[in-house]
Scaffold this motif. Structure first.
Motif, PDB file in Angstrom:
ATOM      1  N   LEU A  37       0.755  -1.204  -0.087  1.00 32.68           N
ATOM      2  CA  LEU A  37       0.023   0.190   0.107  1.00 32.68           C
ATOM      3  C   LEU A  37       0.938   1.163  -0.023  1.00 32.68           C
ATOM      4  CD1 LEU A  37      -2.591  -0.846   2.658  1.00 32.68           C
ATOM      5  CD2 LEU A  37      -3.095  -0.927   0.334  1.00 32.68           C
ATOM      6  N   CYS A  38       1.953   1.176   0.790  1.00 37.08           N
ATOM      7  CA  CYS A  38       2.813   2.549   1.010  1.00 37.08           C
ATOM      8  C   CYS A  38       4.163   2.134   1.440  1.00 37.08           C
ATOM      9  CB  CYS A  38       1.932   3.130   2.227  1.00 37.08           C
ATOM     10  SG  CYS A  38       2.864   4.731   2.815  1.00 37.08           S
ATOM     11  N   ARG A  39       5.264   2.902   0.970  1.00 37.01           N
ATOM     12  CA  ARG A  39       6.299   2.514   1.524  1.00 37.01           C
ATOM     13  C   ARG A  39       7.023   3.447   2.401  1.00 37.01           C
ATOM     14  NH1 ARG A  39       5.291  -0.887  -2.088  1.00 37.01           N
ATOM     15  NH2 ARG A  39       6.364  -0.996  -4.078  1.00 37.01           N
ATOM     16  N   ALA A  40       6.053   4.206   3.050  1.00 36.19           N
ATOM     17  CA  ALA A  40       6.320   5.156   4.245  1.00 36.19           C
ATOM     18  C   ALA A  40       7.230   5.780   4.247  1.00 36.19           C
ATOM     19  CB  ALA A  40       6.789   3.931   5.485  1.00 36.19           C
ATOM     20  N   CYS A  41       7.455   6.618   2.982  1.00 42.05           N
ATOM     21  CA  CYS A  41       8.455   7.673   2.767  1.00 42.05           C
ATOM     22  C   CYS A  41       8.052   8.908   3.224  1.00 42.05           C
ATOM     23  CB  CYS A  41       8.790   7.808   1.277  1.00 42.05           C
ATOM     24  SG  CYS A  41       7.561   8.281   0.227  1.00 42.05           S
ATOM     25  N   GLY A  42       6.604   9.284   3.391  1.00 41.92           N
ATOM     26  CA  GLY A  42       6.037  10.545   3.890  1.00 41.92           C
ATOM     27  C   GLY A  42       6.293  11.574   2.717  1.00 41.92           C
ATOM     28  N   SER A  43       6.804  11.303   1.646  1.00 41.64           N
ATOM     29  CA  SER A  43       7.007  12.536   0.505  1.00 41.64           C
ATOM     30  C   SER A  43       5.564  13.254   0.535  1.00 41.64           C
ATOM     31  CB  SER A  43       7.337  11.774  -0.676  1.00 41.64           C
ATOM     32  OG  SER A  43       7.477  12.675  -1.796  1.00 41.64           O
ATOM     33  N   CYS A  44       4.369  12.387   0.141  1.00 37.83           N
ATOM     34  CA  CYS A  44       3.214  12.922  -0.218  1.00 37.83           C
ATOM     35  C   CYS A  44       2.683  14.101   0.842  1.00 37.83           C
ATOM     36  CB  CYS A  44       2.185  12.012  -0.289  1.00 37.83           C
ATOM     37  SG  CYS A  44       1.712  10.722   1.088  1.00 37.83           S
ATOM     38  N   ILE A  45       3.031  13.849   2.098  1.00 37.14           N
ATOM     39  CA  ILE A  45       2.683  14.794   3.336  1.00 37.14           C
ATOM     40  C   ILE A  45       3.699  15.707   3.303  1.00 37.14           C
ATOM     41  CG2 ILE A  45       2.291  15.077   5.678  1.00 37.14           C
ATOM     42  CD1 ILE A  45       0.123  13.055   3.968  1.00 37.14           C
ATOM     43  N   LYS A  49       4.250  15.940  -2.519  1.00 32.36           N
ATOM     44  CA  LYS A  49       4.316  14.961  -3.734  1.00 32.36           C
ATOM     45  C   LYS A  49       4.466  13.699  -3.449  1.00 32.36           C
ATOM     46  CE  LYS A  49       7.092  15.715  -7.957  1.00 32.36           C
ATOM     47  NZ  LYS A  49       8.452  15.325  -8.253  1.00 32.36           N
ATOM     48  N   ARG A  50       3.952  12.693  -4.305  1.00 39.14           N
ATOM     49  CA  ARG A  50       4.319  11.438  -4.053  1.00 39.14           C
ATOM     50  C   ARG A  50       5.737  10.995  -4.766  1.00 39.14           C
ATOM     51  NH1 ARG A  50      -0.561   8.215  -3.349  1.00 39.14           N
ATOM     52  NH2 ARG A  50      -2.421   9.367  -3.386  1.00 39.14           N
ATOM     53  N   SER A  51       6.334   9.955  -3.871  1.00 34.42           N
ATOM     54  CA  SER A  51       7.553   9.607  -4.643  1.00 34.42           C
ATOM     55  C   SER A  51       7.485   8.744  -5.630  1.00 34.42           C
ATOM     56  CB  SER A  51       8.320   9.002  -3.321  1.00 34.42           C
ATOM     57  OG  SER A  51       7.971   7.589  -3.416  1.00 34.42           O
ATOM     58  N   LYS A  52       8.405   8.775  -6.627  1.00 33.13           N
ATOM     59  CA  LYS A  52       8.570   7.617  -7.825  1.00 33.13           C
ATOM     60  C   LYS A  52       8.233   6.290  -7.422  1.00 33.13           C
ATOM     61  CE  LYS A  52      13.282   7.196  -9.085  1.00 33.13           C
ATOM     62  NZ  LYS A  52      14.105   7.430 -10.277  1.00 33.13           N
ATOM     63  N   TYR A  53       8.446   6.090  -6.205  1.00 34.19           N
ATOM     64  CA  TYR A  53       8.183   4.684  -5.879  1.00 34.19           C
ATOM     65  C   TYR A  53       6.754   4.303  -5.341  1.00 34.19           C
ATOM     66  CZ  TYR A  53      13.154   4.548  -6.862  1.00 34.19           C
ATOM     67  OH  TYR A  53      14.374   4.785  -7.391  1.00 34.19           O
ATOM     68  N   CYS A  54       6.276   5.406  -5.231  1.00 32.40           N
ATOM     69  CA  CYS A  54       4.879   5.222  -4.329  1.00 32.40           C
ATOM     70  C   CYS A  54       3.910   4.390  -5.265  1.00 32.40           C
ATOM     71  CB  CYS A  54       4.119   6.743  -4.150  1.00 32.40           C
ATOM     72  SG  CYS A  54       2.507   6.609  -3.600  1.00 32.40           S
ATOM     73  N   PRO A  55       3.319   3.440  -4.509  1.00 29.16           N
ATOM     74  CA  PRO A  55       2.336   2.417  -5.086  1.00 29.16           C
ATOM     75  C   PRO A  55       0.913   3.315  -5.597  1.00 29.16           C
ATOM     76  CG  PRO A  55       2.808   1.313  -3.131  1.00 29.16           C
ATOM     77  CD  PRO A  55       3.353   2.973  -3.115  1.00 29.16           C
ATOM     78  N   GLY A  56       0.696   4.398  -4.958  1.00 29.80           N
ATOM     79  CA  GLY A  56      -0.509   5.142  -5.345  1.00 29.80           C
ATOM     80  C   GLY A  56      -1.835   4.529  -5.418  1.00 29.80           C
ATOM     81  N   LYS A  62      -5.521   9.016   3.994  1.00 32.54           N
ATOM     82  CA  LYS A  62      -5.262   7.658   4.713  1.00 32.54           C
ATOM     83  C   LYS A  62      -4.125   7.731   5.313  1.00 32.54           C
ATOM     84  CE  LYS A  62      -9.188   4.867   4.243  1.00 32.54           C
ATOM     85  NZ  LYS A  62     -10.142   5.538   4.813  1.00 32.54           N
ATOM     86  N   ILE A  63      -2.975   8.587   5.048  1.00 31.97           N
ATOM     87  CA  ILE A  63      -1.762   8.609   5.407  1.00 31.97           C
ATOM     88  C   ILE A  63      -1.565   9.291   6.808  1.00 31.97           C
ATOM     89  CG2 ILE A  63       0.553   9.155   4.902  1.00 31.97           C
ATOM     90  CD1 ILE A  63      -0.538   6.947   3.003  1.00 31.97           C
ATOM     91  N   THR A  64      -1.114   8.920   7.503  1.00 33.14           N
ATOM     92  CA  THR A  64      -1.024   9.530   9.040  1.00 33.14           C
ATOM     93  C   THR A  64       0.554   9.250   9.736  1.00 33.14           C
ATOM     94  OG1 THR A  64      -2.368   9.681  11.050  1.00 33.14           O
ATOM     95  CG2 THR A  64      -2.021   7.648  10.309  1.00 33.14           C
TER      96      THR A  64
HETATM   97  S1  SF4 Z   1       4.183   8.999  -1.141  1.00 31.96           S
HETATM   98 FE1  SF4 Z   1       3.042   7.171  -1.347  1.00 31.96          FE
HETATM   99  S2  SF4 Z   1       4.514   5.707  -0.366  1.00 31.96           S
HETATM  100 FE2  SF4 Z   1       5.191   7.775   0.353  1.00 31.96          FE
HETATM  101  S3  SF4 Z   1       4.232   7.847   2.119  1.00 31.96           S
HETATM  102 FE3  SF4 Z   1       2.825   8.856   0.708  1.00 31.96          FE
HETATM  103  S4  SF4 Z   1       1.296   7.121  -0.002  1.00 31.96           S
HETATM  104 FE4  SF4 Z   1       3.111   6.276   1.166  1.00 31.96          FE
END
Ligand code: SF4
Length: 263
Positions: A37-45, A49-56, A62-64
């Motif tokens: 679901l998520c790589r826990a990078c926090g980039s979107c927050i 911007k989502r990281s290029k490895y984000c599963p989307g 839903k990210i907390t």
């Molecule tokens: S950018 Fe994608 S992978 Fe990274 S925290 Fe947000 S949802 Fe998770």
């Protein structure tokens, strides 16, 4: 902590996340599926911007910030992890019963090295409502297992079949330790799992030097990749490599992992 205390923590977690809880089906009550679901990078927050490895796969609401300091979804799973007290099964059974009695539809996941999981304990855990196991198989070679843990792995290698037979959800983890547990043993462990069900999730974790193994190096990128192919050749369908930062050092390593669906 008493079982009631554990249940209170689970209740607080469910209350805190009642509006953004990510509800997994029971068959996904694993650590492995969190990574899907998520790589826990926090980039979107953190940078919007989502990281290029984000599963989307997740909406941003839903990210907390989770209580271990990482970003990700608050899933409806309570995990016993970071230490294995399966020598006191009654405590886990009572804790699981208390969690289930909350009526919050929380799955209960138990991380274990398997040594305490005799048949009676598996039956007790089943009756108590534990849903899934994250089984850490430390070695296929019995001598290596004894050296690492002090005990035989005979019983532990029988566990995947016994766990699945009782309708628990199962994921398996093995650590790649150069000179100790390498691709040949990873392949044997993968064969045992694949014979039970090729769809059982399997994570190969990269070792990093600590304590009495401080002199043992971490695996290289090539060694981890070979281990991945060995597990795949054994028939497994859901394989991940863990502790990626330990062995992937170059951009091209990440690209290779991405091309294989491992990122
Ligand atoms: S950018 Fe994608 S992978 Fe990274 S925290 Fe947000 S949802 Fe998770």
């Amino acid at each position: 902590m008493s079982p009631e205390h554990v249940a209170k923590i689970a209740l607080d977690y469910a209350d805190l996340n009642k509006d953004n809880m990510y509800r997994e089906p029971r068959e996904n009550a694993t650590s492995w599926h969190a990574y899907e679901l998520c790589r826990a990078c926090g980039s979107c927050i953190l940078i919007g911007k989502r990281s290029k490895y984000c599963p989307g796969k997740l909406d941003l609401d839903k990210i907390t910030l989770l209580d271990d300091g990482t970003w990700g979804p608050a899933r409806n799973i309570v995990s016993f992890t970071g230490g294995d007290l399966a020598c006191n099964p009654e405590w886990y059974a009572q804790s699981a019963q208390e969690i289930k009695s909350l009526g919050r539809d929380l799955w209960v996941l138990f991380e274990t090295n398997g040594y305490g999981l005799i048949s009676e304990t598996l039956d007790l855990f089943k009756d108590a409502g534990i849903d899934s196991f994250w089984l850490d198989i430390k070695a296929y070679d019995e001598k290596v297992h004894r050296k690492l843990t002090g005990v035989s792995n005979k019983r532990i290698l029988e566990l995947p079949a016994e766990i699945v037979e009782r309708d628990f959800v199962l994921e398996v983890l093995s650590l790649y330790i150069p000179g100790w547990v390498e691709s040949d043993q990873i392949e044997k462990i993968a064969e045992i799992i694949a014979q039970v069900d090729p769809k059982i999730p399997f994570t190969i974790l990269a070792f990093f030097p600590e304590h009495k193994l401080i002199h043992v190096p971490s695996p290289s990128f090539k060694q981890m990749l070979n281990a991945y192919y060995a597990a795949k050749d054994a028939g497994l369908k859901r394989i991940k490599l863990g502790n990626i930062g330990i062995f992937a050092k170059k951009e091209e390593d990440y690209e290779t992992l991405r091309s294989l669906g491992l990122l």
